[in-house]
Design a protein around this motif. Sequence first.
Motif, PDB file in Angstrom:
ATOM      1  N   LEU A 124       0.831  -1.214   0.000  1.00  0.00           N
ATOM      2  CA  LEU A 124       0.000   0.000   0.000  1.00  0.00           C
ATOM      3  C   LEU A 124       0.863   1.260   0.000  1.00  0.00           C
ATOM      4  CD1 LEU A 124      -2.927  -0.885   2.443  1.00  0.00           C
ATOM      5  CD2 LEU A 124      -2.936  -0.878  -0.052  1.00  0.00           C
ATOM      6  N   GLN A 125       1.955   1.238   0.743  1.00  0.00           N
ATOM      7  CA  GLN A 125       2.850   2.393   0.765  1.00  0.00           C
ATOM      8  C   GLN A 125       3.441   2.634  -0.618  1.00  0.00           C
ATOM      9  OE1 GLN A 125       5.573   1.203   3.849  1.00  0.00           O
ATOM     10  NE2 GLN A 125       4.336   2.107   5.474  1.00  0.00           N
ATOM     11  N   GLU A 126       3.809   1.562  -1.295  1.00  0.00           N
ATOM     12  CA  GLU A 126       4.398   1.691  -2.632  1.00  0.00           C
ATOM     13  C   GLU A 126       3.371   2.148  -3.662  1.00  0.00           C
ATOM     14  OE1 GLU A 126       6.283  -1.990  -3.646  1.00  0.00           O
ATOM     15  OE2 GLU A 126       7.810  -1.750  -2.099  1.00  0.00           O
ATOM     16  N   GLN A 127       2.124   1.723  -3.499  1.00  0.00           N
ATOM     17  CA  GLN A 127       1.074   2.086  -4.451  1.00  0.00           C
ATOM     18  C   GLN A 127       0.577   3.519  -4.248  1.00  0.00           C
ATOM     19  OE1 GLN A 127      -0.001   0.201  -7.056  1.00  0.00           O
ATOM     20  NE2 GLN A 127       1.641  -1.169  -6.484  1.00  0.00           N
ATOM     21  N   GLU A 131      -6.895   3.281  -1.770  1.00  0.00           N
ATOM     22  CA  GLU A 131      -7.867   3.322  -2.857  1.00  0.00           C
ATOM     23  C   GLU A 131      -7.234   2.901  -4.185  1.00  0.00           C
ATOM     24  OE1 GLU A 131      -7.583   5.941  -0.619  1.00  0.00           O
ATOM     25  OE2 GLU A 131      -9.323   5.274   0.524  1.00  0.00           O
ATOM     26  N   ALA A 132      -6.018   3.385  -4.442  1.00  0.00           N
ATOM     27  CA  ALA A 132      -5.336   3.033  -5.690  1.00  0.00           C
ATOM     28  C   ALA A 132      -5.084   1.525  -5.754  1.00  0.00           C
ATOM     29  CB  ALA A 132      -4.019   3.798  -5.811  1.00  0.00           C
ATOM     30  N   TYR A 133      -4.636   0.958  -4.647  1.00  0.00           N
ATOM     31  CA  TYR A 133      -4.383  -0.484  -4.642  1.00  0.00           C
ATOM     32  C   TYR A 133      -5.689  -1.270  -4.749  1.00  0.00           C
ATOM     33  CZ  TYR A 133      -2.671  -5.078  -3.485  1.00  0.00           C
ATOM     34  OH  TYR A 133      -2.382  -6.422  -3.530  1.00  0.00           O
ATOM     35  N   GLN A 135      -8.389  -0.430  -6.295  1.00  0.00           N
ATOM     36  CA  GLN A 135      -8.836  -0.379  -7.689  1.00  0.00           C
ATOM     37  C   GLN A 135      -7.986  -1.289  -8.578  1.00  0.00           C
ATOM     38  OE1 GLN A 135     -11.657   1.301  -8.787  1.00  0.00           O
ATOM     39  NE2 GLN A 135     -11.264  -0.056 -10.506  1.00  0.00           N
ATOM     40  N   GLN A 136      -6.679  -1.252  -8.374  1.00  0.00           N
ATOM     41  CA  GLN A 136      -5.769  -2.093  -9.160  1.00  0.00           C
ATOM     42  C   GLN A 136      -6.071  -3.574  -8.933  1.00  0.00           C
ATOM     43  OE1 GLN A 136      -1.673  -1.647  -8.043  1.00  0.00           O
ATOM     44  NE2 GLN A 136      -0.923  -2.869  -9.757  1.00  0.00           N
ATOM     45  N   LEU A 137      -6.263  -3.967  -7.697  1.00  0.00           N
ATOM     46  CA  LEU A 137      -6.540  -5.362  -7.367  1.00  0.00           C
ATOM     47  C   LEU A 137      -7.899  -5.790  -7.911  1.00  0.00           C
ATOM     48  CD1 LEU A 137      -5.485  -7.876  -5.900  1.00  0.00           C
ATOM     49  CD2 LEU A 137      -6.528  -6.992  -3.816  1.00  0.00           C
ATOM     50  N   THR A 138      -8.898  -4.948  -7.753  1.00  0.00           N
ATOM     51  CA  THR A 138     -10.231  -5.256  -8.275  1.00  0.00           C
ATOM     52  C   THR A 138     -10.194  -5.414  -9.791  1.00  0.00           C
ATOM     53  OG1 THR A 138     -11.294  -4.095  -6.447  1.00  0.00           O
ATOM     54  CG2 THR A 138     -12.615  -4.419  -8.437  1.00  0.00           C
ATOM     55  N   LEU A 163      -6.589  -4.278   6.486  1.00  0.00           N
ATOM     56  CA  LEU A 163      -6.240  -3.013   5.843  1.00  0.00           C
ATOM     57  C   LEU A 163      -7.420  -2.386   5.096  1.00  0.00           C
ATOM     58  CD1 LEU A 163      -2.731  -4.106   4.578  1.00  0.00           C
ATOM     59  CD2 LEU A 163      -3.220  -2.473   6.419  1.00  0.00           C
ATOM     60  N   GLY A 164      -8.589  -3.030   5.185  1.00  0.00           N
ATOM     61  CA  GLY A 164      -9.773  -2.486   4.533  1.00  0.00           C
ATOM     62  C   GLY A 164      -9.849  -2.736   3.043  1.00  0.00           C
ATOM     63  N   ILE A 165      -9.094  -3.707   2.552  1.00  0.00           N
ATOM     64  CA  ILE A 165      -9.113  -4.067   1.128  1.00  0.00           C
ATOM     65  C   ILE A 165     -10.136  -5.180   0.945  1.00  0.00           C
ATOM     66  CG2 ILE A 165      -7.784  -4.999  -0.802  1.00  0.00           C
ATOM     67  CD1 ILE A 165      -6.830  -2.215   0.049  1.00  0.00           C
TER      68      ILE A 165
END
Length: 176
Positions: A124-127, A131-133, A135-138, A163-165
């Motif tokens: 998540l820190q790298e992304q 929210e960005a992660y 969306q990418q994962l979805t 982490l709420g993902i």
Amino acid sequence: MKRQRKIAIVLSSVFVLLMGLISLVGFNLAQASDEIPATVQTCLPPATQTVKVWGLVETESGSYYLLGATWEDNSEDVYQEVLIYLNAEDTCRSLLPENDPVLSHYIPLQLARELALQRYTRVLQEQGDREAYQQQLTDYLTGAPEGTRSEFPPEHIWALEQLGIELPTDSYEVLP
């Protein structure tokens, strides 16, 4: 003449700034490799080219390192996560076989969860943000070909939930 002198001063300033940045990057790279003790590095797969620390859990008996290792095999880059245990006597042992990504098969569930949580926190820190992660994962999971489902170890599912993902339903399987 004054113009040439100004240009020389500007170029010299840019050169000094670039040298400072190069030194800083080199220092940071040296620090990153210092995170991994030399003994642990000896337990990495042969021909490992790059290593990334995803997680570290220290216990009374030793330390568990979750590392991402990359190497070249038949002109192809190979990536594998490696779990290495370093005991108090400074002896290391690789615990995670190539064909089984489930950490909790080899270490207690709570340790596996902690390593997975550290891993995804760093992702998540790298992304940039959650929210960005998300969306990418979805997009990745829902864009898979019909009948194809990604597989996640149970400790990864737990860490993502912490982490709420959210993983889209019917897009993945939990490994036993």
